[in-house]
Scaffold this active site. Structure first.
Site, PDB file in Angstrom:
ATOM      1  CB  CYS A 105      -0.942  -0.003   1.200  1.00 14.26           C
ATOM      2  SG  CYS A 105      -2.036  -1.433   1.214  1.00 14.26           S
ATOM      3  CE  LYS A 134      -5.548   4.604   1.868  1.00 15.29           C
ATOM      4  NZ  LYS A 134      -4.629   5.742   2.056  1.00 15.29           N
ATOM      5  CD  GLU A 153      -1.864   8.073   9.029  1.00 16.10           C
ATOM      6  OE1 GLU A 153      -1.402   8.826   8.142  1.00 16.10           O
ATOM      7  OE2 GLU A 153      -2.836   7.304   8.809  1.00 16.10           O
ATOM      8  CG  PHE A 209      -0.074  -5.832   4.458  1.00 12.17           C
ATOM      9  CD1 PHE A 209      -0.652  -4.969   5.369  1.00 12.17           C
ATOM     10  CD2 PHE A 209      -0.872  -6.813   3.883  1.00 12.17           C
ATOM     11  CE1 PHE A 209      -1.995  -5.072   5.706  1.00 12.17           C
ATOM     12  CE2 PHE A 209      -2.218  -6.918   4.205  1.00 12.17           C
ATOM     13  CZ  PHE A 209      -2.782  -6.047   5.115  1.00 12.17           C
ATOM     14  CG  HIS A 259      -1.997   4.634   5.116  1.00 15.47           C
ATOM     15  ND1 HIS A 259      -1.923   4.456   3.755  1.00 15.47           N
ATOM     16  CD2 HIS A 259      -2.105   3.384   5.659  1.00 15.47           C
ATOM     17  CE1 HIS A 259      -1.972   3.161   3.472  1.00 15.47           C
ATOM     18  NE2 HIS A 259      -2.096   2.493   4.610  1.00 15.47           N
ATOM     19  CG  HIS A 294      -6.469   1.061   1.319  1.00 17.12           C
ATOM     20  ND1 HIS A 294      -5.538   1.678   0.506  1.00 17.12           N
ATOM     21  CD2 HIS A 294      -5.741   0.437   2.299  1.00 17.12           C
ATOM     22  CE1 HIS A 294      -4.319   1.436   0.965  1.00 17.12           C
ATOM     23  NE2 HIS A 294      -4.424   0.693   2.046  1.00 17.12           N
TER      24      HIS A 294
END
Length: 414
Positions: A164, A336, A315, A400, A304, A341
C-alpha cells in the site's frame, strides 16, 4: 551536487469517484462516497459485499482497441490516467528527449483478475488454452511498461511493489531521479484493480475489510470509533514530474512543488503497524528533514487513514510523536473515506489530491467521522471540505511488511 527543484505539471485520475481529475476532485470536495455493492462478481457468499469500483470506464477512450485487448484493468487504468496527465501538462516525448523522460509506477497485486481467469481456464480447458499474453498482462510492472511503450518514454523505468506504499514510493523515487539530474521528467504514480474473489476472500480472512454491507457509503470511516476495516478500491493516480527548469522552459503549468521524501521500515509485523507508530514517525521525520523544514511549518496531512482500528490509532500516535504541540494545529484528513483503499494505487491518487489541495486552497474532508475513536483527537476535517491557504502538505502511505513512505509538497511560487 546542486539539487534541482521538482514540480508537478500534469495530473490524471481514474477513481471510484469518477474518470477524470475534475470529476474525482469535485466529488471529493463535495464529500461524496464512491463505495457501493460489488458488481464484478457474485459477492453473496462473501463477508464483504462492497467496494470502491471504477464506473463508466472504457479503455478504448484512452488507447487503441488492439492495445486495450492486451491490457488488464490495472494496466488500462494507468494508461488512462497517464494520458490525462500528459495532455494536462502538455509534455511531448520525441526522439531527442525520450531518454530523459522516465516512468515509475507502483502496484501491489498486479493483474490478479487475469490470474484468476487463467487458473479457471487451465482447470476447465487445460494448459494449452492459456493466452500467450497471460504473463505480460499479469505482472505488476506492465503498467510502467505499457506507458513507456505507448508514449515513447525511454528514460528510467521501474515499478515499485511495496504493497500500500507503492504509489508514494514510486513518486518519491521519481522525484529523487529528477532532483539528482538523471532525468528531466518522470511519469509516475500508482495503480490497482483487485476487486476480485481471491482478494476479497483473502482480506476477509485477515479480518481487514469492513462488513458494513447495508450502508456502503458509510463503511469507510477513518478515525471513527465505529470503524470496522477498510473498503477495497481501485483506480489510478498519475502525475507528471519535471525539473523546474525544464517546466519553465516550455511554459508548463505547475500545480505544486515536491520538496521532501521519507521512507522507513517498522521491523515489527507482516501486516500490523507498530503500536507506538515508530516506523511511521521515522518516515514522516525523514520527509521533513529532506524538505529542510521544521514540523511547525507543515499545515496539512493527507493521512494513510485506512479505517482499520489499528492503522488510524497508530498513525495518530505517530503524528503526535513527530509534530508534538504543533499536531493540535495540523489539519489531517483521509480521502479514503470516499475512495476506499486503492492499495498500491492509493499513493498516486492521494498525491494528486494533495497537489490539488495546495493549488486550490481546499482541504478534502474525512466523511463518516461521527464519533472520533479513542485517542483519535486531532483535527480530521470532519464531514465538510475546508478552504485553507496551505504552504506545505504531506501525504502518507504505509504498507504490509512495515514499509512506509511520505511525501511533502509545497505550494508553488515561481
Amino acid at each position: 551536487m546542486i539539487k534541482k527543484r521538482v514540480v508537478i505539471t500534469g495530473l490524471g485520475l481514474v477513481t471510484p469517484l469518477g474518470v477524470g481529475v475534475k470529476e474525482s476532485w469535485q466529488a471529493l470536495c463535495a464529500g461524496k462516497s464512491g463505495i457501493g455493492p460489488i458488481t464484478r462478481f457474485d459477492a453473496t457468499p462473501y463477508q464483504t459485499k462492497i467496494a470502491g469500483e471504477v464506473k463508466d470506464f472504457n479503455p478504448t477512450d484512452f488507447m487503441a482497441q488492439k492495445d486495450a485487448n492486451r491490457a488488464t484493468p490495472f494496466i488500462a487504468y494507468a494508461v488512462a490516467a497517464c494520458r490525462m496527465a500528459m495532455e494536462d501538462s502538455g509534455l511531448r516525448i520525441r526522439g531527442d528527449n525520450a531518454p530523459r523522460v522516465g516512468v515509475f509506477t507502483g502496484c501491489g497485486l498486479g493483474g490478479l483478475s487475469f490470474l484468476e481467469e487463467t487458473t479457471r481456464t487451465i482447470e476447465e480447458k487445460g494448459p494449452k488454452r492459456v493466452s500467450p499474453f497471460f504473463i505480460p498482462m499479469m505482472i505488476g510492472n506492465m503498467a510502467a511498461g505499457m506507458i513507456s511503450i505507448l508514449f515513447g518514454a525511454k528514460g528510467p523505468n521501474a515499478s515499485m511493489a511495496t504493497a500500500c506504499a507503492a504509489g508514494t514510493h514510486a513518486v518519491g523515487e521519481a522525484f529523487k531521479i529528477i532532483q539528482s539530474g538523471r532525468a528531466d521528467a518522470m511519469i509516475t504514480g500508482g495503480v490497482e484493480s483487485v476487486v476480485t474473489p481471491t482478494a476479497v476472500a483473502g482480506f476477509n480472512a485477515m479480518k481487514a475489510l469492513s462488513t458494513r454491507n447495508d450502508a456502503p457509503e458509510k463503511a469507510s470511516r477513518p478515525f471513527d470509533k465505529d470503524r470496522d476495516g477498510f473498503v477495497i478500491g481501485e483506480g489510478s493516480g498519475i502525475v507528471i514530474l519535471e525539473s523546474l527548469e525544464h517546466a519553465q522552459k516550455r511554459g508548463a503549468p505547475v500545480y505544486a512543488e515536491v520538496v521532501g521524501y521519507g521512507m522507513s521500515g517498522d521491523a515489527y509485523h507482516i501486516s500490523a503497524p507498530s503500536p507506538d507508530g515508530e516506523g511511521m514517525a521515522q518516515c514522516m521525520a525523514a520527509a521533513l528533514e529532506d524538505a529542510g523544514i521544521s514540523p511547525d511549518l507543515l499545515e496539512y496531512i493527507n493521512a494513510h487513514g485506512t479505517s482499520t482500528p489499528l492503522n488510524d490509532l497508530y498513525e495518530t500516535r505517530a503524528i503526535k510523536n513527530v509534530f508534538k504541540d504543533a499536531a493540535r494545529t495540523l489539519a489531517v484528513s483521509s480521502t479514503k473515506s470516499m475512495t476506499g483503499h486503492l492499495l498500491g494505487g492509493a499513493g498516486g491518487v492521494e498525491t494528486v489530491f494533495t497537489a490539488l489541495s495546495l493549488y486550490h486552497g481546499i482541504l478534502p474532508p474525512t466523511i463518516n467521522l461521527d464519533h472520533p475513536g479513542e485517542e483519535c483527537d486531532l483535527d480530521y476535517v470532519p464531514h465538510v471540505a475546508r478552504k485553507a491557504a496551505v504552504e506545505y502538505a504531506m501525504t502518507n502511505s504505509f504498507g504490509f511488511g512495515g514499509t512506509n513512505a511520505a511525501l511533502i509538497l509545497k505550494k508553488f511560487h515561481p
